[in-house]
Design an enzyme around this catalytic site. Structure first.
Site, mmCIF file in Angstrom:
data_model
loop_
_atom_site.group_PDB
_atom_site.id
_atom_site.type_symbol
_atom_site.label_atom_id
_atom_site.label_comp_id
_atom_site.label_asym_id
_atom_site.label_seq_id
_atom_site.Cartn_x
_atom_site.Cartn_y
_atom_site.Cartn_z
ATOM 1 N N LYS A 277 63.001 7.284 -8.760
ATOM 2 C CA LYS A 277 64.339 7.771 -9.047
ATOM 3 C C LYS A 277 65.384 6.822 -8.455
ATOM 4 O O LYS A 277 65.129 6.174 -7.436
ATOM 5 C CB LYS A 277 64.523 9.168 -8.450
ATOM 6 C CG LYS A 277 63.620 10.240 -9.068
ATOM 7 C CD LYS A 277 63.817 11.576 -8.380
ATOM 8 C CE LYS A 277 62.883 12.638 -8.958
ATOM 9 N NZ LYS A 277 63.249 13.026 -10.320
ATOM 10 N N ARG A 351 54.787 18.702 -14.656
ATOM 11 C CA ARG A 351 53.952 19.237 -15.727
ATOM 12 C C ARG A 351 52.477 18.952 -15.480
ATOM 13 O O ARG A 351 51.610 19.680 -15.957
ATOM 14 C CB ARG A 351 54.410 18.664 -17.072
ATOM 15 C CG ARG A 351 54.258 17.171 -17.230
ATOM 16 C CD ARG A 351 55.133 16.587 -18.316
ATOM 17 N NE ARG A 351 56.548 16.641 -17.959
ATOM 18 C CZ ARG A 351 57.525 16.157 -18.704
ATOM 19 N NH1 ARG A 351 57.258 15.578 -19.867
ATOM 20 N NH2 ARG A 351 58.779 16.232 -18.313
#
Length: 501
Positions: A277, A351
């Site tokens: 990030k 996920r």
């Protein structure tokens, strides 16, 4: 904390009494008319001069100067009686409690019957009041050095109503439990990443299990290796902290059937891995376990209120770090279900851990699945910061979740999963699935991926990336964690109806 009394007497001593004021063309009525007589008509004059307002969201405090036992009266403007609803009332109570907290008063009281309408009875008012008290007075104090000034918090609340005492006390208890558990979830999300790791989440779950007699199972890394939880283990590869798969079971029925599986993403800090990030995006990633916090908060409510339902809560927990051992883009991993996954984005790790958790929830007999996760920035682009994104493979289950969210006052909007979305997550040339096929419709891609593991089990996915935190204070909370979906999950369990029943 809460004391019930049947009748309010003007001589009863309180630091303040909270009274509702509706917009009406006629003069003050009932108890308010009697109160106005004590003040020799001055309340009517104050209303005429707009020092006290019945307009919605107006909170006015006046000193009584010894004319009655309460030092102050806090008038809450309610607007027109026909327009007031439960969620607005709760928000208005929150505004009143914010004022009381700011003034550092330690005691207050409520004239509950002054808030009732044809749609809201004294039980609704009491529930809204106690829930608002919990939520509005919440504060995460953090780690600053304390001043010498002593803390002053509300310690005693008296509720006056002509309604049945047992019913009022029950409503006060339920509202308080819902608010308090939401605050528990807020605390977890607000904790710094170095103070809340997977082991700490597991310890917290152990405490819940001990308090409420839940069955608990904590899978260690060795257990996950034996079970083939390759998706969760891949995310954990770069970390020095061991992963945990946390399972809590609550059995509210004699037979373990019609089991609701609550699955919460527990990434305690997310660097993004090698798909790292940016510096502005990495700050705040201690909150990436908001889904786990919501599930644990819901389990606290379930433990307190003991609904006649069966629930299994599953929380996959790890951080997502970078090291020489960390998983990489282009890696292929094998999930517990046996499905292989091409990793195209290590920052789409939520996920992956949910894939193994959903498979494990089904292993524990979950007949219905609801997963909660701070999953994608895409849901914020689509719906903003105030609305949770929902996806499903089962219309009936989603309707129940939607009804629960409405009752909780938590905004939820459904996003689609079409066959074209499923095709994209199945488009890998080297594996059964890929974890991030495109930025287009990214929130939907995340939901579609998780749905591959729910398979034919009725399932709802809740993306709380936007709603799990807020940058500013509001009537029912402070800046920081919101505890989003805690109450929705608990209400779903409490009101749940299995298929065919």
């Amino acid at each position: 904390m809460f004391t019930y009394k049947n009748e309010w007497n003007f001589t009863n001593h309180h630091e303040s009494i909270i009274i509702g004021l509706f917009e009406k063309s006629s003069k003050l009525e009932g108890q308010l008319a009697e109160l106005d007589k004590v003040f020799e008509g001055e309340l009517t004059n104050l209303i005429k001069e707009n020092d006290i307002s019945a307009k919605k969201k107006k909170v006015s405090a006046i000193h009584t100067f010894g004319k009655i036992g309460s030092k102050r009266i806090i008038f809450i403007g309610l607007g027109k009686e026909k327009d007031l609803n439960f969620h607005e009332l709760k928000d208005l109570f929150g505004a009143a409690f914010k004022k009381i907290k700011k003034e550092k008063w330690i005691e207050t009281s409520l004239l509950a019957d002054s808030f009732t309408t044809s749609k809201l009875d004294a039980l609704d008012v009491s529930h809204a009041f106690s829930e608002a008290f919990s939520l509005a007075t919440y504060e995460f104090t953090g780690y600053k050095q304390k001043s010498n000034e002593p803390d002053k918090n509300i310690e005693e609340i008296t509720v006056y109503s002509y309604a049945d005492q047992i019913d009022i006390e029950a409503a006060l208890h339920v509202g308080y439990v819902y608010g308090k558990a939401t605050n528990s979830a807020r605390d977890l999300v607000n904790l710094p990443g170095n103070m809340l790791q997977a082991s700490d989440l597991a310890d917290y779950a152990q405490e819940l299990a001990l308090k409420y007699s839940f069955e608990i199972e904590i899978l260690e890394k060795e257990d996950m290796l034996k079970l083939g939880m390759g998706a969760l283990l891949a995310v954990n590869q770069g970390s020095v902290e061991p992963p945990k798969m946390i399972v809590l079971k609550y059995q509210g029925k004699e037979v373990w059937q019609d089991v609701i599986g609550l699955v919460g993403k527990g990434i305690t800090f997310d660097t993004g891995g090698y798909s790292i990030k940016p510096k502005t995006g990495i700050v705040g990633m201690k909150t990436d376990m908001g889904g786990a916090a919501a599930v644990l908060g819901a389990m606290e409510i379930i433990g307190e209120l003991k609904p006649e339902q069966n629930v299994v809560a599953v929380i996959p927990s790890t951080d997502n770090m970078i090291s020489g051992a960390a998983f990489k883009p282009d890696d292929v991993i094998t999930s517990m279900s046996g499905k292989t996954i091409e990793v195209l984005n290590t920052d789409a790790e939520g996920r992956l851990v949910l894939a193994d958790a959903i498979t494990y929830a089904k292993h524990h007999g979950a007949d219905y699945l609801v997963d909660v996760a701070t999953l994608t920035g895409g849901v914020i682009v689509a719906l903003g910061m105030e609305t949770t994104g929902g996806m499903t493979n089962d219309e009936a289950l989603f309707e129940q979740v939607l009804e629960a969210s409405y009752e909780a006052g938590e905004q939820l909007w459904r996003l689609p999963i079409f066959d074209c979305h499923k095709a994209k997550v199945r488009s890998s040339a080297v594996a059964d699935l890929n974890n991030s096929p495109t930025r287009d419709g990214h929130a939907i891609m995340g939901g579609a991926f998780i749905g591959e593991f729910a398979e034919n089990t009725p399932w709802v996915h809740l993306d709380i990336a936007g709603t799990s935190t807020t940058n500013s204070s509001y009537n029912l909370g402070a800046a920081g964690a919101t505890g989003a979906m805690t109450r929705t999950l608990a209400l779903l369990v409490e009101r749940f109806e299995a298929k065919g029943k």
